[in-house]
Design a protein around this motif. Structure first.
Motif, PDB file in Angstrom:
ATOM      1  N   ASP A  67      24.621  45.202  58.739  1.00  0.00           N
ATOM      2  CA  ASP A  67      23.714  45.758  57.744  1.00  0.00           C
ATOM      3  C   ASP A  67      23.999  45.013  56.445  1.00  0.00           C
ATOM      4  OD1 ASP A  67      23.114  47.785  55.439  1.00  0.00           O
ATOM      5  OD2 ASP A  67      22.111  48.647  57.183  1.00  0.00           O
ATOM      6  N   PRO A  68      22.990  44.722  55.642  1.00  0.00           N
ATOM      7  CA  PRO A  68      23.232  44.040  54.366  1.00  0.00           C
ATOM      8  C   PRO A  68      24.256  44.765  53.476  1.00  0.00           C
ATOM      9  CG  PRO A  68      20.891  44.071  54.838  1.00  0.00           C
ATOM     10  CD  PRO A  68      21.561  44.919  55.885  1.00  0.00           C
ATOM     11  N   LEU A  69      24.295  46.096  53.547  1.00  0.00           N
ATOM     12  CA  LEU A  69      25.272  46.832  52.742  1.00  0.00           C
ATOM     13  C   LEU A  69      26.701  46.573  53.223  1.00  0.00           C
ATOM     14  CD1 LEU A  69      23.510  50.274  52.170  1.00  0.00           C
ATOM     15  CD2 LEU A  69      23.605  48.297  50.647  1.00  0.00           C
ATOM     16  N   LEU A  70      26.870  46.460  54.521  1.00  0.00           N
ATOM     17  CA  LEU A  70      28.206  46.134  55.050  1.00  0.00           C
ATOM     18  C   LEU A  70      28.611  44.725  54.619  1.00  0.00           C
ATOM     19  CD1 LEU A  70      27.917  47.620  58.661  1.00  0.00           C
ATOM     20  CD2 LEU A  70      28.905  48.676  56.628  1.00  0.00           C
ATOM     21  N   ASP A  71      27.651  43.810  54.635  1.00  0.00           N
ATOM     22  CA  ASP A  71      27.930  42.445  54.167  1.00  0.00           C
ATOM     23  C   ASP A  71      28.356  42.456  52.698  1.00  0.00           C
ATOM     24  OD1 ASP A  71      27.226  41.481  56.671  1.00  0.00           O
ATOM     25  OD2 ASP A  71      25.170  40.984  56.075  1.00  0.00           O
ATOM     26  N   GLU A  72      27.680  43.264  51.902  1.00  0.00           N
ATOM     27  CA  GLU A  72      28.007  43.361  50.476  1.00  0.00           C
ATOM     28  C   GLU A  72      29.432  43.894  50.277  1.00  0.00           C
ATOM     29  OE1 GLU A  72      26.279  45.702  46.597  1.00  0.00           O
ATOM     30  OE2 GLU A  72      24.829  45.123  48.154  1.00  0.00           O
ATOM     31  N   LEU A  73      29.822  44.885  51.072  1.00  0.00           N
ATOM     32  CA  LEU A  73      31.185  45.424  50.974  1.00  0.00           C
ATOM     33  C   LEU A  73      32.226  44.404  51.426  1.00  0.00           C
ATOM     34  CD1 LEU A  73      30.482  49.075  52.121  1.00  0.00           C
ATOM     35  CD2 LEU A  73      31.277  48.350  49.855  1.00  0.00           C
ATOM     36  N   MET A  74      31.879  43.597  52.425  1.00  0.00           N
ATOM     37  CA  MET A  74      32.799  42.536  52.856  1.00  0.00           C
ATOM     38  C   MET A  74      32.968  41.493  51.757  1.00  0.00           C
ATOM     39  SD  MET A  74      32.136  41.900  56.876  1.00  0.00           S
ATOM     40  CE  MET A  74      30.843  42.976  57.439  1.00  0.00           C
ATOM     41  N   GLU A  75      31.889  41.144  51.086  1.00  0.00           N
ATOM     42  CA  GLU A  75      31.965  40.181  49.980  1.00  0.00           C
ATOM     43  C   GLU A  75      32.801  40.734  48.829  1.00  0.00           C
ATOM     44  OE1 GLU A  75      28.024  38.899  48.881  1.00  0.00           O
ATOM     45  OE2 GLU A  75      27.537  38.425  50.976  1.00  0.00           O
ATOM     46  N   TRP A  76      32.758  42.026  48.609  1.00  0.00           N
ATOM     47  CA  TRP A  76      33.567  42.668  47.567  1.00  0.00           C
ATOM     48  C   TRP A  76      35.055  42.467  47.864  1.00  0.00           C
ATOM     49  CZ3 TRP A  76      35.497  48.170  47.904  1.00  0.00           C
ATOM     50  CH2 TRP A  76      36.137  48.549  46.719  1.00  0.00           C
ATOM     51  N   ASN A  77      35.407  42.452  49.144  1.00  0.00           N
ATOM     52  CA  ASN A  77      36.777  42.206  49.596  1.00  0.00           C
ATOM     53  C   ASN A  77      37.776  43.193  48.970  1.00  0.00           C
ATOM     54  OD1 ASN A  77      38.765  40.978  51.072  1.00  0.00           O
ATOM     55  ND2 ASN A  77      39.045  39.289  49.632  1.00  0.00           N
ATOM     56  N   PRO A  78      37.750  44.441  49.414  1.00  0.00           N
ATOM     57  CA  PRO A  78      38.607  45.475  48.812  1.00  0.00           C
ATOM     58  C   PRO A  78      40.094  45.203  48.990  1.00  0.00           C
ATOM     59  CG  PRO A  78      37.633  46.252  50.860  1.00  0.00           C
ATOM     60  CD  PRO A  78      36.997  44.928  50.562  1.00  0.00           C
ATOM     61  N   ASP A  79      40.898  45.816  48.125  1.00  0.00           N
ATOM     62  CA  ASP A  79      42.356  45.706  48.226  1.00  0.00           C
ATOM     63  C   ASP A  79      42.907  46.598  49.323  1.00  0.00           C
ATOM     64  OD1 ASP A  79      42.499  43.953  46.050  1.00  0.00           O
ATOM     65  OD2 ASP A  79      42.574  45.621  44.630  1.00  0.00           O
ATOM     66  N   ILE A  80      42.266  47.734  49.533  1.00  0.00           N
ATOM     67  CA  ILE A  80      42.677  48.686  50.562  1.00  0.00           C
ATOM     68  C   ILE A  80      41.448  49.466  51.002  1.00  0.00           C
ATOM     69  CG2 ILE A  80      43.274  50.525  48.928  1.00  0.00           C
ATOM     70  CD1 ILE A  80      45.707  51.103  50.857  1.00  0.00           C
ATOM     71  N   ILE A  81      41.451  49.907  52.246  1.00  0.00           N
ATOM     72  CA  ILE A  81      40.371  50.743  52.770  1.00  0.00           C
ATOM     73  C   ILE A  81      40.984  52.054  53.227  1.00  0.00           C
ATOM     74  CG2 ILE A  81      38.667  51.011  54.619  1.00  0.00           C
ATOM     75  CD1 ILE A  81      38.223  47.976  54.475  1.00  0.00           C
ATOM     76  N   HIS A  82      40.386  53.147  52.761  1.00  0.00           N
ATOM     77  CA  HIS A  82      40.833  54.492  53.141  1.00  0.00           C
ATOM     78  C   HIS A  82      39.725  55.113  53.975  1.00  0.00           C
ATOM     79  CE1 HIS A  82      42.865  58.462  51.695  1.00  0.00           C
ATOM     80  NE2 HIS A  82      42.613  58.467  52.989  1.00  0.00           N
ATOM     81  N   ILE A  83      40.010  55.351  55.239  1.00  0.00           N
ATOM     82  CA  ILE A  83      39.024  55.883  56.176  1.00  0.00           C
ATOM     83  C   ILE A  83      39.261  57.373  56.379  1.00  0.00           C
ATOM     84  CG2 ILE A  83      38.132  55.749  58.540  1.00  0.00           C
ATOM     85  CD1 ILE A  83      38.974  52.782  58.567  1.00  0.00           C
ATOM     86  N   MET A  92      32.572  51.305  61.064  1.00  0.00           N
ATOM     87  CA  MET A  92      32.058  50.281  60.145  1.00  0.00           C
ATOM     88  C   MET A  92      33.162  49.824  59.194  1.00  0.00           C
ATOM     89  SD  MET A  92      28.404  51.895  59.105  1.00  0.00           S
ATOM     90  CE  MET A  92      27.444  52.741  60.332  1.00  0.00           C
ATOM     91  N   ALA A  93      33.917  50.774  58.668  1.00  0.00           N
ATOM     92  CA  ALA A  93      35.017  50.431  57.756  1.00  0.00           C
ATOM     93  C   ALA A  93      36.070  49.588  58.471  1.00  0.00           C
ATOM     94  CB  ALA A  93      35.641  51.710  57.193  1.00  0.00           C
ATOM     95  N   GLN A  94      36.311  49.862  59.744  1.00  0.00           N
ATOM     96  CA  GLN A  94      37.280  49.057  60.500  1.00  0.00           C
ATOM     97  C   GLN A  94      36.784  47.625  60.672  1.00  0.00           C
ATOM     98  OE1 GLN A  94      38.980  50.768  64.043  1.00  0.00           O
ATOM     99  NE2 GLN A  94      39.129  52.774  63.104  1.00  0.00           N
ATOM    100  N   ILE A  95      35.496  47.453  60.875  1.00  0.00           N
ATOM    101  CA  ILE A  95      34.928  46.099  60.973  1.00  0.00           C
ATOM    102  C   ILE A  95      35.148  45.357  59.663  1.00  0.00           C
ATOM    103  CG2 ILE A  95      32.745  44.816  61.101  1.00  0.00           C
ATOM    104  CD1 ILE A  95      31.846  46.966  63.176  1.00  0.00           C
ATOM    105  N   ILE A  96      34.880  46.029  58.542  1.00  0.00           N
ATOM    106  CA  ILE A  96      35.097  45.410  57.229  1.00  0.00           C
ATOM    107  C   ILE A  96      36.571  45.043  57.067  1.00  0.00           C
ATOM    108  CG2 ILE A  96      35.067  45.824  54.730  1.00  0.00           C
ATOM    109  CD1 ILE A  96      32.568  47.621  55.272  1.00  0.00           C
ATOM    110  N   ALA A  97      37.449  45.941  57.444  1.00  0.00           N
ATOM    111  CA  ALA A  97      38.893  45.695  57.319  1.00  0.00           C
ATOM    112  C   ALA A  97      39.327  44.484  58.134  1.00  0.00           C
ATOM    113  CB  ALA A  97      39.676  46.929  57.754  1.00  0.00           C
TER     114      ALA A  97
END
Length: 168
Positions: A67-83, A92-97
Motif C-alpha cells: 500500500d502506498p501508506l506502507l511505502d511511506e512508513l518504510m521511507e520514514w525509517n523509524p527508530d523503533i516499532i511498537h506493535i 504490516m508493521a512486521q513487514i515494515i520492520a
C-alpha cells in the motif's frame, strides 16, 4: 487494528502512549486499519484499507501487504516499532520492520486462550497450540510488554519468558 474506531483498552493505551511520547518530543506515527475499504492519512495516523470481519462486524481485517501508506512508513525509517496487535496491522508493521531493519517491541493486551476458549482454556492441546502460535506471533519482538504480572503466564507467552517485561 481498532485504533480510534473502537472504544476499549487497546485504543486507550495506544492513544495514551502516542500523546505522551509526542509531549516528550518524539516523532510518532500510528499505523492502523481504516474503517472503510480505502486507505488514507490523517496527520501522522495512517489508515490502511480494510474489510469487516464476517462473524464480528465491529472488527476489521486487511490483506493489504502493499500500500502506498506502507511505502511511506518504510521511507520514514523509524527508530523503533511498537506493535499492539497480533492481527493484520501487526503483520504490516512486521513487514515494515523487516524491510527497514527496525527493532520491534510488542505489547500483548489479551489472554487469547481465555478469550477464545473460556472454561476449556486449560486443556493441554489448547495450551500447546497457543504456545506454538505465540512463539510465531512474537518471534520478531526483542521485548514483549505485558500489563500485569499474571499476564506472564498467558499460554501464548510461556515460551517467551526471557523477552517478557511487565509494565502496568
Amino acid at each position: 487494528d481498532c485504533y480510534l474506531f473502537q472504544t476499549g483498552g487497546v485504543t486507550s493505551v495506544v492513544t495514551s502512549l502516542e500523546n505522551g511520547m509526542r509531549k516528550n518530543g518524539c516523532e510518532v506515527k500510528v499505523l492502523a486499519l481504516s474503517n472503510s475499504n480505502r486507505s488514507y492519512r490523517e496527520g501522522d495516523s495512517y489508515f490502511v484499507h480494510s474489510h469487516r470481519f464476517p462473524d464480528y462486524p465491529e472488527h476489521r481485517f486487511s490483506l493489504a501487504m502493499h500500500d502506498p501508506l506502507l511505502d511511506e512508513l518504510m521511507e520514514w525509517n523509524p527508530d523503533i516499532i511498537h506493535i499492539h496487535t497480533e492481527a493484520t496491522a501487526g503483520w504490516m508493521a512486521q513487514i515494515i520492520a523487516k524491510k527497514t531493519n527496525t527493532p520491534v517491541v510488542m505489547t500483548t493486551h489479551t489472554d487469547f486462550e481465555y478469550f477464545m476458549f473460556g472454561r476449556f482454556r486449560g486443556l493441554p492441546i489448547i495450551q500447546t497450540l497457543f504456545g506454538v502460535w505465540g512463539k510465531r506471533a512474537y518471534r520478531i519482538a526483542e521485548k514483549v510488554i505485558v500489563p500485569a504480572e499474571k499476564a506472564r503466564d498467558f499460554p501464548h507467552l510461556r515460551a517467551l519468558r526471557d523477552k517478557v517485561v511487565v509494565m502496568p
